[in-house]
Design a protein around this motif. Sequence first.
Motif, PDB file in Angstrom:
ATOM      1  N   ALA A   1      -8.935 -24.550 -35.492  1.00 14.55           N
ATOM      2  CA  ALA A   1      -8.318 -25.155 -36.662  1.00 14.55           C
ATOM      3  C   ALA A   1      -7.392 -26.283 -36.220  1.00 14.55           C
ATOM      4  CB  ALA A   1      -7.531 -24.099 -37.445  1.00 14.55           C
ATOM      5  N   HIS A   2      -7.358 -27.357 -37.018  1.00 16.64           N
ATOM      6  CA  HIS A   2      -6.534 -28.497 -36.642  1.00 16.64           C
ATOM      7  C   HIS A   2      -5.072 -28.076 -36.578  1.00 16.64           C
ATOM      8  CE1 HIS A   2      -5.948 -32.647 -35.786  1.00 16.64           C
ATOM      9  NE2 HIS A   2      -5.148 -32.850 -36.820  1.00 16.64           N
ATOM     10  N   ARG A   3      -4.399 -28.554 -35.538  1.00 20.07           N
ATOM     11  CA  ARG A   3      -3.015 -28.162 -35.297  1.00 20.07           C
ATOM     12  C   ARG A   3      -2.264 -29.345 -34.699  1.00 20.07           C
ATOM     13  NH1 ARG A   3      -4.482 -23.751 -30.751  1.00 20.07           N
ATOM     14  NH2 ARG A   3      -5.924 -23.251 -32.434  1.00 20.07           N
ATOM     15  N   PRO A   4      -0.938 -29.270 -34.671  1.00 24.17           N
ATOM     16  CA  PRO A   4      -0.194 -30.377 -34.067  1.00 24.17           C
ATOM     17  C   PRO A   4      -0.292 -30.352 -32.554  1.00 24.17           C
ATOM     18  CG  PRO A   4       1.314 -28.648 -34.738  1.00 24.17           C
ATOM     19  CD  PRO A   4      -0.052 -28.251 -35.260  1.00 24.17           C
ATOM     20  N   HIS A   5      -0.140 -31.510 -31.966  1.00 18.85           N
ATOM     21  CA  HIS A   5      -0.017 -31.628 -30.515  1.00 18.85           C
ATOM     22  C   HIS A   5       1.460 -31.497 -30.161  1.00 18.85           C
ATOM     23  CE1 HIS A   5      -0.596 -32.900 -26.441  1.00 18.85           C
ATOM     24  NE2 HIS A   5       0.047 -34.050 -26.606  1.00 18.85           N
ATOM     25  N   PHE A   6       1.762 -30.687 -29.165  1.00 14.45           N
ATOM     26  CA  PHE A   6       3.163 -30.476 -28.794  1.00 14.45           C
ATOM     27  C   PHE A   6       3.314 -30.499 -27.285  1.00 14.45           C
ATOM     28  CE2 PHE A   6       6.821 -27.984 -27.507  1.00 14.45           C
ATOM     29  CZ  PHE A   6       7.819 -28.495 -28.322  1.00 14.45           C
ATOM     30  N   GLN A   7       4.291 -31.256 -26.802  1.00 16.65           N
ATOM     31  CA  GLN A   7       4.706 -31.230 -25.407  1.00 16.65           C
ATOM     32  C   GLN A   7       6.219 -31.061 -25.378  1.00 16.65           C
ATOM     33  OE1 GLN A   7       2.814 -35.133 -24.534  1.00 16.65           O
ATOM     34  NE2 GLN A   7       2.092 -34.149 -22.660  1.00 16.65           N
ATOM     35  N   SER A   8       6.698 -30.290 -24.434  1.00 21.34           N
ATOM     36  CA  SER A   8       8.144 -30.147 -24.299  1.00 21.34           C
ATOM     37  C   SER A   8       8.729 -31.420 -23.694  1.00 21.34           C
ATOM     38  CB  SER A   8       8.481 -28.950 -23.413  1.00 21.34           C
ATOM     39  OG  SER A   8       8.169 -29.243 -22.059  1.00 21.34           O
ATOM     40  N   LEU A   9      10.028 -31.587 -23.857  1.00 21.25           N
ATOM     41  CA  LEU A   9      10.706 -32.733 -23.267  1.00 21.25           C
ATOM     42  C   LEU A   9      10.647 -32.708 -21.744  1.00 21.25           C
ATOM     43  CD1 LEU A   9      13.814 -32.880 -25.627  1.00 21.25           C
ATOM     44  CD2 LEU A   9      12.016 -34.612 -25.434  1.00 21.25           C
ATOM     45  N   ASP A  10      10.413 -31.538 -21.159  1.00 25.19           N
ATOM     46  CA  ASP A  10      10.270 -31.443 -19.712  1.00 25.19           C
ATOM     47  C   ASP A  10       9.065 -32.247 -19.227  1.00 25.19           C
ATOM     48  OD1 ASP A  10      12.463 -29.769 -19.509  1.00 25.19           O
ATOM     49  OD2 ASP A  10      11.246 -27.937 -19.638  1.00 25.19           O
ATOM     50  N   TYR A  11       8.039 -32.320 -20.048  1.00 25.79           N
ATOM     51  CA  TYR A  11       6.818 -33.029 -19.656  1.00 25.79           C
ATOM     52  C   TYR A  11       6.687 -34.402 -20.306  1.00 25.79           C
ATOM     53  CZ  TYR A  11       5.310 -28.694 -17.510  1.00 25.79           C
ATOM     54  OH  TYR A  11       5.242 -27.586 -16.703  1.00 25.79           O
ATOM     55  N   ASN A  12       7.323 -34.621 -21.417  1.00 23.43           N
ATOM     56  CA  ASN A  12       7.263 -35.917 -22.077  1.00 23.43           C
ATOM     57  C   ASN A  12       8.646 -36.245 -22.634  1.00 23.43           C
ATOM     58  OD1 ASN A  12       6.789 -38.177 -23.729  1.00 23.43           O
ATOM     59  ND2 ASN A  12       4.710 -37.508 -24.221  1.00 23.43           N
ATOM     60  N   ALA A  13       9.447 -36.921 -21.806  1.00 19.59           N
ATOM     61  CA  ALA A  13      10.830 -37.205 -22.191  1.00 19.59           C
ATOM     62  C   ALA A  13      10.910 -38.211 -23.324  1.00 19.59           C
ATOM     63  CB  ALA A  13      11.606 -37.722 -20.982  1.00 19.59           C
ATOM     64  N   LEU A  14       9.850 -39.006 -23.536  1.00 24.46           N
ATOM     65  CA  LEU A  14       9.871 -40.012 -24.597  1.00 24.46           C
ATOM     66  C   LEU A  14       9.480 -39.415 -25.945  1.00 24.46           C
ATOM     67  CD1 LEU A  14      10.136 -43.019 -25.434  1.00 24.46           C
ATOM     68  CD2 LEU A  14       7.668 -43.227 -24.983  1.00 24.46           C
ATOM     69  N   ASN A  15       8.323 -38.756 -26.000  1.00 24.87           N
ATOM     70  CA  ASN A  15       7.778 -38.306 -27.283  1.00 24.87           C
ATOM     71  C   ASN A  15       7.696 -36.792 -27.422  1.00 24.87           C
ATOM     72  OD1 ASN A  15       7.272 -40.974 -28.224  1.00 24.87           O
ATOM     73  ND2 ASN A  15       5.415 -41.059 -26.971  1.00 24.87           N
ATOM     74  N   GLY A  16       8.214 -36.058 -26.452  1.00 26.08           N
ATOM     75  CA  GLY A  16       8.124 -34.607 -26.507  1.00 26.08           C
ATOM     76  C   GLY A  16       9.161 -33.989 -27.430  1.00 26.08           C
ATOM     77  N   GLY A  17       9.041 -32.668 -27.581  1.00 25.06           N
ATOM     78  CA  GLY A  17      10.022 -31.917 -28.346  1.00 25.06           C
ATOM     79  C   GLY A  17       9.773 -31.845 -29.834  1.00 25.06           C
ATOM     80  N   VAL A  18       8.698 -32.473 -30.311  1.00 23.42           N
ATOM     81  CA  VAL A  18       8.373 -32.436 -31.742  1.00 23.42           C
ATOM     82  C   VAL A  18       6.881 -32.154 -31.908  1.00 23.42           C
ATOM     83  CG1 VAL A  18      10.219 -34.030 -32.388  1.00 23.42           C
ATOM     84  CG2 VAL A  18       7.934 -34.930 -31.856  1.00 23.42           C
ATOM     85  N   GLU A  19       6.539 -31.549 -33.030  1.00 22.46           N
ATOM     86  CA  GLU A  19       5.126 -31.378 -33.369  1.00 22.46           C
ATOM     87  C   GLU A  19       4.579 -32.717 -33.863  1.00 22.46           C
ATOM     88  OE1 GLU A  19       4.766 -28.256 -36.219  1.00 22.46           O
ATOM     89  OE2 GLU A  19       4.929 -26.683 -34.687  1.00 22.46           O
ATOM     90  N   ARG A  20       3.489 -33.160 -33.249  1.00 24.73           N
ATOM     91  CA  ARG A  20       2.908 -34.445 -33.608  1.00 24.73           C
ATOM     92  C   ARG A  20       1.534 -34.201 -34.248  1.00 24.73           C
ATOM     93  NH1 ARG A  20       3.065 -37.847 -28.240  1.00 24.73           N
ATOM     94  NH2 ARG A  20       3.088 -35.792 -27.232  1.00 24.73           N
ATOM     95  N   TRP A  21       1.438 -34.548 -35.507  1.00 22.92           N
ATOM     96  CA  TRP A  21       0.199 -34.360 -36.247  1.00 22.92           C
ATOM     97  C   TRP A  21      -0.621 -35.662 -36.219  1.00 22.92           C
ATOM     98  CZ3 TRP A  21      -1.706 -29.894 -38.230  1.00 22.92           C
ATOM     99  CH2 TRP A  21      -0.824 -28.812 -38.355  1.00 22.92           C
TER     100      TRP A  21
END
Length: 238
Positions: free
Chosen positions: A75-95
């Motif tokens: 099922a379609h879901r948001p892409h998520f990366q923690s700030l540890d791995y993506n300091a620019l765009n991490g930390g939020v659910e990206r749909w």
Amino acid sequence: MFENVSQQIIDAGFARVRAPDMRRMVGEAALVGWPAYAESWNDLSIDEYMADGGRYRRRRYASLEAQPGKIARQAHRPHFQSLDYNALNGGVERWFEPITEAVGEMPFTRRILDLSLGVFGAAAAPDPGYPWRVEMHQFRIEARAGEQGRPTPEGAHRDGVDWVLVMLVARENIAAGVTDIFDPAGASLGSFTLMEPLDAVFIDDARVFHGVTAVEAVDPDRPAYRDVLVTTFRRSDR
């Protein structure tokens, strides 16, 4: 042939595979639909989550569960990366807009997943830990007059998964876009440019960092972009 690629990953943490070798590994039967597959990159949506304010990235996204002989779209879901791995765009659910069903069902899509499972599964032997969680991304990075496109605006990074495939789909009117591979201490392990459709790099994400330099338009009066497929693989027990 993929056993040699797997051994390179074991030895170095990554394997660069040039287009002619990828063609042989993929097989001509799956490549019959390549024109339609590549054309689908013309139907990507702007990435609205760029914390640097950039409007140079377009993408679609899909999540799957995969093991040899069985690939199931989730099922379609948001892409998520923690700030540890993506300091620019991490930390939020990206749909992001989903990869279309038509693209997801293309023989080439299935073949590249099967091939990746074989390559990375051999590198992970004797316990690959199937099924794997798979995230597939279609990316287009655009460059305009006076404005670079940044394939990895977060810099050299890991994706926080086990394995990563990056495969070039198209380069149009751009310069640069050099792929750099580093060890965890920042020492360079390799530097090369994906130039020809199907040029690819297979990456052990737990061992090495990767990044790509910005791209610039050669002719500022013409469209300029870099299209890639990025597919990540992670054991479901991690």
